[in-house]
Write an enzyme that holds these catalytic residues in place. Structure first.
Site, mmCIF file in Angstrom:
data_model
loop_
_atom_site.group_PDB
_atom_site.id
_atom_site.type_symbol
_atom_site.label_atom_id
_atom_site.label_comp_id
_atom_site.label_asym_id
_atom_site.label_seq_id
_atom_site.Cartn_x
_atom_site.Cartn_y
_atom_site.Cartn_z
ATOM 1 N N THR A 151 0.862 -1.193 0.000
ATOM 2 C CA THR A 151 0.000 0.000 0.000
ATOM 3 C C THR A 151 0.891 1.232 0.000
ATOM 4 O O THR A 151 1.590 1.505 0.980
ATOM 5 C CB THR A 151 -0.918 -0.003 1.235
ATOM 6 O OG1 THR A 151 -1.713 -1.184 1.199
ATOM 7 C CG2 THR A 151 -1.831 1.209 1.236
ATOM 8 N N LYS A 188 -7.808 1.506 -2.310
ATOM 9 C CA LYS A 188 -7.252 0.967 -1.055
ATOM 10 C C LYS A 188 -7.218 2.053 0.030
ATOM 11 O O LYS A 188 -7.482 1.778 1.203
ATOM 12 C CB LYS A 188 -5.850 0.398 -1.310
ATOM 13 C CG LYS A 188 -5.095 -0.054 -0.063
ATOM 14 C CD LYS A 188 -5.658 -1.311 0.578
ATOM 15 C CE LYS A 188 -5.132 -1.554 1.970
ATOM 16 N NZ LYS A 188 -4.059 -2.461 2.135
ATOM 17 N N LYS A 206 1.061 4.408 8.502
ATOM 18 C CA LYS A 206 1.644 4.691 7.180
ATOM 19 C C LYS A 206 0.527 5.021 6.181
ATOM 20 O O LYS A 206 0.591 5.993 5.438
ATOM 21 C CB LYS A 206 2.449 3.465 6.729
ATOM 22 C CG LYS A 206 3.084 3.590 5.372
ATOM 23 C CD LYS A 206 2.662 2.581 4.346
ATOM 24 C CE LYS A 206 2.420 1.169 4.732
ATOM 25 N NZ LYS A 206 1.619 0.462 3.726
HETATM 26 P P1 NA7 Z 1 5.664 -6.834 7.092
HETATM 27 O O1 NA7 Z 1 5.258 -8.093 7.731
HETATM 28 O O2 NA7 Z 1 6.141 -5.689 7.945
HETATM 29 O O3 NA7 Z 1 6.774 -7.158 6.003
HETATM 30 C C1 NA7 Z 1 7.404 -6.136 5.290
HETATM 31 C C2 NA7 Z 1 8.223 -6.783 4.201
HETATM 32 O O4 NA7 Z 1 8.819 -5.748 3.413
HETATM 33 C C3 NA7 Z 1 9.378 -7.623 4.741
HETATM 34 O O5 NA7 Z 1 9.564 -8.721 3.880
HETATM 35 C C4 NA7 Z 1 10.546 -6.643 4.658
HETATM 36 O O6 NA7 Z 1 11.797 -7.284 4.565
HETATM 37 C C5 NA7 Z 1 10.228 -5.965 3.354
HETATM 38 N N1 NA7 Z 1 10.912 -4.681 3.200
HETATM 39 C C6 NA7 Z 1 10.644 -3.521 3.860
HETATM 40 N N2 NA7 Z 1 11.459 -2.545 3.433
HETATM 41 C C7 NA7 Z 1 12.247 -3.095 2.486
HETATM 42 C C8 NA7 Z 1 13.282 -2.587 1.673
HETATM 43 N N3 NA7 Z 1 13.644 -1.298 1.741
HETATM 44 N N4 NA7 Z 1 13.906 -3.429 0.828
HETATM 45 C C9 NA7 Z 1 13.520 -4.729 0.744
HETATM 46 N N5 NA7 Z 1 12.542 -5.283 1.488
HETATM 47 C C10 NA7 Z 1 11.911 -4.466 2.356
HETATM 48 O O7 NA7 Z 1 4.496 -6.207 6.205
HETATM 49 P P2 NA7 Z 1 3.203 -6.932 5.604
HETATM 50 O O8 NA7 Z 1 3.633 -8.143 4.882
HETATM 51 O O9 NA7 Z 1 2.158 -7.019 6.646
HETATM 52 O O10 NA7 Z 1 2.690 -5.808 4.570
HETATM 53 C C11 NA7 Z 1 3.357 -5.538 3.360
HETATM 54 C C12 NA7 Z 1 2.609 -4.461 2.588
HETATM 55 O O11 NA7 Z 1 1.254 -4.862 2.331
HETATM 56 C C13 NA7 Z 1 2.503 -3.118 3.290
HETATM 57 O O12 NA7 Z 1 2.565 -2.078 2.343
HETATM 58 C C14 NA7 Z 1 1.133 -3.194 3.956
HETATM 59 O O13 NA7 Z 1 0.612 -1.907 4.233
HETATM 60 C C15 NA7 Z 1 0.322 -3.987 2.992
HETATM 61 P P3 NA7 Z 1 12.709 -7.571 5.897
HETATM 62 O O14 NA7 Z 1 12.257 -8.894 6.394
HETATM 63 O O15 NA7 Z 1 12.433 -6.437 6.873
HETATM 64 O O16 NA7 Z 1 14.071 -7.537 5.380
#
Ligand code: NA7
Length: 295
Positions: A99, A174, A242
């Site tokens: 999102t 959304k 957010k």
């Molecule tokens: P989570 O459980 O907080 O997971 C966030 C994921 O995003 C996680 O795999 C993170 O990897 C990844 N992430 C966050 N920032 C980065 C960057 N900069 N580079 C690569 N990967 C990143 O969120 P949800 O699964 O509940 O939700 C995901 C989205 O769907 C969000 O926009 C919600 O609002 C709806 P990590 O493990 O921290 O390395």
């Protein structure tokens, strides 16, 4: 449907979504920035091949799904130095399920055109349970032909799939969804407080009011969690904050205001600061703490 898929971001949502795609027999290469996260194991158990770089995940992919956190994160994963755009095959479709609001989606789509890559925004609703059960609502923005190409995969991850309009429209819908979630949380907490003030069993409120005009997903699903003091996150406060920031940014481009959203934002921020900032990790039903612990 013989396509190679990539899934980037194996968090609370992405892990089970990637698992469902792989479990349905598709070739899925899945990547997560940080090793050792629970979602990696979930995707692996579903049959996804876990890879250690975005390059490895996307260089053979026809469709690339991303589900990460905020606007800069999606930009980094898709447009960064070691991101999708550098390594994806020409004319692959990038489907972002995070999102991030309409503006963020439109900017990324425009940039990807320079790489001859297609883009759909496809944010979801339904929480971790919806992701696990493949029952998400998926709100898609983009070209109809690209949508049709991705539809079989959306149908594995979700039950209600909607093409809402051109790129950015999925994000626009959304954000309306998030306004509803935030304001429903206020309604739920205030009904729980009203029951408390009057010495009424809160279970009665869930049981009776769910069936009438006051019924809502929040009342039926989050009401029992509040009653049982289950504040674990299906959808954490840090994410709704957010989303409300994205809503506020969007409102600021108009002459309108949404006082209900402003109140929800204030209440969620109170809870976020509790337990030395750990309140942000609790589910949105933890809004009740802003009422009870501020008393
Ligand atoms: P989570 O459980 O907080 O997971 C966030 C994921 O995003 C996680 O795999 C993170 O990897 C990844 N992430 C966050 N920032 C980065 C960057 N900069 N580079 C690569 N990967 C990143 O969120 P949800 O699964 O509940 O939700 C995901 C989205 O769907 C969000 O926009 C919600 O609002 C709806 P990590 O493990 O921290 O390395």
């Amino acid at each position: 449907m013989n396509k190679n898929l990539a899934f980037l971001g194996l968090g609370l949502m992405g892990g089970p979504m990637a698992a469902n795609l792989a479990q349905s027999g598709h070739r899925v290469k899945a990547w997560n920035r940080t090793p050792g996260r629970p979602g990696i194991e979930i995707a692996k158990n579903g049959g996804a091949a876990i890879v250690t770089s975005i390059q490895e995940a996307v260089e053979t992919a026809d469709i690339i799904f991303t589900c990460v956190s905020d606007v800069p994160d999606v930009e980094e994963v898709i447009l960064g130095d070691r991101g999708v755009a550098k390594f994806a095959r020409s004319s692959a479709i990038v489907v972002d399920m995070s999102t991030i609001g309409r503006e963020g989606a439109c900017k990324i789509a425009a940039k990807l055109q320079e790489y001859n890559l297609r883009f759909l925004d496809a944010p979801v609703s339904g929480g971790d349970i919806g992701a696990q059960n493949g029952t998400l609502t998926i709100m898609v923005g983009g070209d109809r032909a690209d949508f049709i190409e991705c539809q079989p995969f959306f149908e594995i991850m979700g039950k209600n799939i909607h093409l809402c309009g051109p790129v950015g429209s999925g994000q626009a819908v959304k954000l309306c969804n998030q306004v509803l979630c935030a304001v429903h949380a206020i309604a739920l907490c205030e009904a729980m407080q009203m029951a408390d003030i009057q010495g009424i069993d809160p279970n009665l409120i869930v049981e009776v009011c769910s069936t009438g005009a006051a019924g809502s997903w929040a009342l039926s699903n989050l009401g029992p969690k509040i009653i049982n003091s289950d504040l674990d996150p299906a959808f954490p406060i840090e994410h709704i904050l957010k989303d409300l920031r994205l809503v506020a940014e969007t409102i600021s481009t108009s002459d309108k205001n949404l006082p209900g959203v402003e109140l929800a934002d204030r209440l969620f921020k109170i809870v976020k600061e509790l337990d030395g900032g750990k309140g942000a990790k609790q589910g949105i039903q933890a809004m009740i703490r802003a009422y009870r612990e501020a008393e």
